[in-house]
Design a protein around this motif. Structure first.
Motif, PDB file in Angstrom:
ATOM      1  N   ARG A 197      17.430 -11.200  -1.524  1.00  0.00           N
ATOM      2  CA  ARG A 197      18.870 -11.020  -1.700  1.00  0.00           C
ATOM      3  C   ARG A 197      19.458 -12.298  -2.283  1.00  0.00           C
ATOM      4  O   ARG A 197      19.255 -13.388  -1.748  1.00  0.00           O
ATOM      5  N   LEU A 198      20.174 -12.182  -3.393  1.00  0.00           N
ATOM      6  CA  LEU A 198      20.784 -13.327  -4.064  1.00  0.00           C
ATOM      7  C   LEU A 198      22.251 -13.431  -3.680  1.00  0.00           C
ATOM      8  O   LEU A 198      23.025 -12.496  -3.876  1.00  0.00           O
ATOM      9  N   LEU A 199      22.646 -14.584  -3.125  1.00  0.00           N
ATOM     10  CA  LEU A 199      24.036 -14.866  -2.787  1.00  0.00           C
ATOM     11  C   LEU A 199      24.516 -16.037  -3.631  1.00  0.00           C
ATOM     12  O   LEU A 199      23.874 -17.087  -3.657  1.00  0.00           O
ATOM     13  N   LEU A 242      20.242 -24.881  -4.722  1.00  0.00           N
ATOM     14  CA  LEU A 242      19.531 -23.693  -4.245  1.00  0.00           C
ATOM     15  C   LEU A 242      19.036 -23.906  -2.824  1.00  0.00           C
ATOM     16  O   LEU A 242      18.585 -25.001  -2.457  1.00  0.00           O
ATOM     17  N   ARG A 243      19.115 -22.845  -2.035  1.00  0.00           N
ATOM     18  CA  ARG A 243      18.619 -22.895  -0.657  1.00  0.00           C
ATOM     19  C   ARG A 243      18.041 -21.533  -0.289  1.00  0.00           C
ATOM     20  O   ARG A 243      18.584 -20.490  -0.675  1.00  0.00           O
ATOM     21  N   TYR A 244      16.958 -21.527   0.477  1.00  0.00           N
ATOM     22  CA  TYR A 244      16.311 -20.297   0.930  1.00  0.00           C
ATOM     23  C   TYR A 244      16.471 -20.177   2.437  1.00  0.00           C
ATOM     24  O   TYR A 244      16.219 -21.128   3.181  1.00  0.00           O
ATOM     25  N   ARG A 245      16.896 -19.000   2.868  1.00  0.00           N
ATOM     26  CA  ARG A 245      17.037 -18.771   4.305  1.00  0.00           C
ATOM     27  C   ARG A 245      16.660 -17.333   4.633  1.00  0.00           C
ATOM     28  O   ARG A 245      16.492 -16.489   3.742  1.00  0.00           O
ATOM     29  N   LEU A 297      18.320 -15.914  -0.986  1.00  0.00           N
ATOM     30  CA  LEU A 297      18.337 -17.055  -1.896  1.00  0.00           C
ATOM     31  C   LEU A 297      19.796 -17.364  -2.210  1.00  0.00           C
ATOM     32  O   LEU A 297      20.486 -16.559  -2.822  1.00  0.00           O
ATOM     33  N   GLU A 298      20.250 -18.517  -1.743  1.00  0.00           N
ATOM     34  CA  GLU A 298      21.638 -18.922  -1.968  1.00  0.00           C
ATOM     35  C   GLU A 298      21.721 -19.876  -3.155  1.00  0.00           C
ATOM     36  O   GLU A 298      20.924 -20.807  -3.265  1.00  0.00           O
ATOM     37  N   PRO A 326      30.738 -15.936   3.769  1.00  0.00           N
ATOM     38  CA  PRO A 326      30.025 -14.832   3.096  1.00  0.00           C
ATOM     39  C   PRO A 326      30.367 -14.802   1.616  1.00  0.00           C
ATOM     40  O   PRO A 326      31.502 -15.062   1.211  1.00  0.00           O
ATOM     41  N   ALA A 327      29.377 -14.467   0.816  1.00  0.00           N
ATOM     42  CA  ALA A 327      29.589 -14.314  -0.617  1.00  0.00           C
ATOM     43  C   ALA A 327      29.017 -12.984  -1.036  1.00  0.00           C
ATOM     44  O   ALA A 327      28.078 -12.471  -0.416  1.00  0.00           O
ATOM     45  N   PRO A 328      29.569 -12.374  -2.061  1.00  0.00           N
ATOM     46  CA  PRO A 328      29.066 -11.061  -2.492  1.00  0.00           C
ATOM     47  C   PRO A 328      27.666 -11.148  -3.036  1.00  0.00           C
ATOM     48  O   PRO A 328      27.310 -12.122  -3.674  1.00  0.00           O
ATOM     49  N   ALA A 329      26.836 -10.138  -2.740  1.00  0.00           N
ATOM     50  CA  ALA A 329      25.499 -10.077  -3.313  1.00  0.00           C
ATOM     51  C   ALA A 329      25.607  -9.820  -4.794  1.00  0.00           C
ATOM     52  O   ALA A 329      26.468  -9.076  -5.258  1.00  0.00           O
ATOM     53  N   VAL A 330      24.698 -10.448  -5.563  1.00  0.00           N
ATOM     54  CA  VAL A 330      24.689 -10.289  -7.015  1.00  0.00           C
ATOM     55  C   VAL A 330      23.511  -9.417  -7.408  1.00  0.00           C
ATOM     56  O   VAL A 330      22.407  -9.659  -6.922  1.00  0.00           O
TER      57      VAL A 330
END
Length: 287
Positions: A68-70, A195-198, A231-232, A283-287
């Protein structure tokens, strides 16, 4: 050349996984996307459809692996006018970085020449107009920087990972200044991305990191088994031309912007960066 100390000992544990059949389906799905992209490659010559097609390809790779990309901020960057060159730089953790940046906005890349031979991403990166750097022959670096400056001056967005190698994410490297000279010579801004992965529960994970002597296949398999990977991408403010006195200062400004977005301590040179506590991101919308 930069050398990362990150290895298997940097991999965080406790990440949820999917069953083996799902892993196989994910790999098969990613391969299917790549084959579709190669079949559609003649369309990349059509300017009107190139960017939407490339964005669809890389977003489809993320979906195939269940990522999921944020995206935080940067609306103006995502919808900026074509033909405005910029050097786009980010911290380097995984092969997924390349996918995320192009899913956000398709662009050319400065990449090590070995990537051209990678089985999944190599063909796409090469067909995307990448500028390849031969790290075994640094005598070619001035010519590569000149080629990069010409691309920027011509209006291209070019993605660069100035750490020069991948890190686990909990530790990071310094931004080498060489590529920033191209931004100065080309008279274009620098746009840092962090970039950050969580995981879905909010825990930061190093499982997607491409570290040590492992092969790309090993890293692909590890990513394919993760459940709920997020993935942020934090889009930082651009650094305008002329703001820095030289390439070293420009590299330091970009590096500082990335650390600020991630909430990490900006450590002295030749040391690791230790993450500090920070509030949960909005929160940010998923792309």
């Amino acid at each position: 050349m930069p050398v990362s100390p990150c290895g298997d000992g940097c991999l965080t544990s406790g990440a949820p996984t999917v069953a083996f059949p799902r892993r196989v389906l994910r790999i098969a799905g990613a391969v299917g996307v790549v084959l579709t992209a190669l079949a559609a490659s003649p369309l990349l010559m059509v300017a009107r459809v190139r960017e939407p097609l490339v964005r669809w390809i890389f977003r489809s790779v993320l979906r195939a692996f269940g990522v999921r990309l944020l995206v935080h901020g940067g609306d103006e960057f995502r919808h900026d006018e074509a033909g405005r060159g910029a050097l786009v730089v980010n911290n380097h953790i995984s092969w997924l970085d390349i996918v995320a940046v192009n899913a956000l906005r398709p662009m050319r890349a400065l990449a090590k020449k070995e990537i051209a031979s990678w089985p999944v991403l190599g063909g796409l990166v090469a067909r995307g107009g990448s500028i390849f750097l031969d790290r075994e022959r640094l005598s070619t670096l001035p010519g590569t920087v000149a080629e990069l400056a010409a691309a920027l001056r011509g209006g291209s967005l070019v993605s660069v990972t100035p750490e020069g190698t991948t890190w686990c994410g909990l530790a990071t490297g310094r931004f080498a200044p060489a590529a920033f000279q191209a931004a100065i010579d080309g008279g274009v801004p620098v746009r840092p991305l962090a970039l950050r992965y969580r995981l879905a529960d909010g825990r930061e994970t190093t499982q997607p990191a491409f570290i040590g002597p492992e092969s790309l296949i090993d890293s692909l398999r590890r990513v394919a088994r993760l459940r709920g990977l997020v993935l942020e991408v934090f889009v930082c403010e651009e650094i305008a031309p002329g703001r820095a006195a030289d390439r070293k200062e420009l590299a330091a400004l970009a590096e500082s912007a990335v650390h600020s977005a991630l909430g990490t301590v900006h450590a002295p040179r030749h040391t690791r960066v230790v993450p500090v506590a920070q509030p949960e991101p909005r929160p940010a919308p998923a792309v």
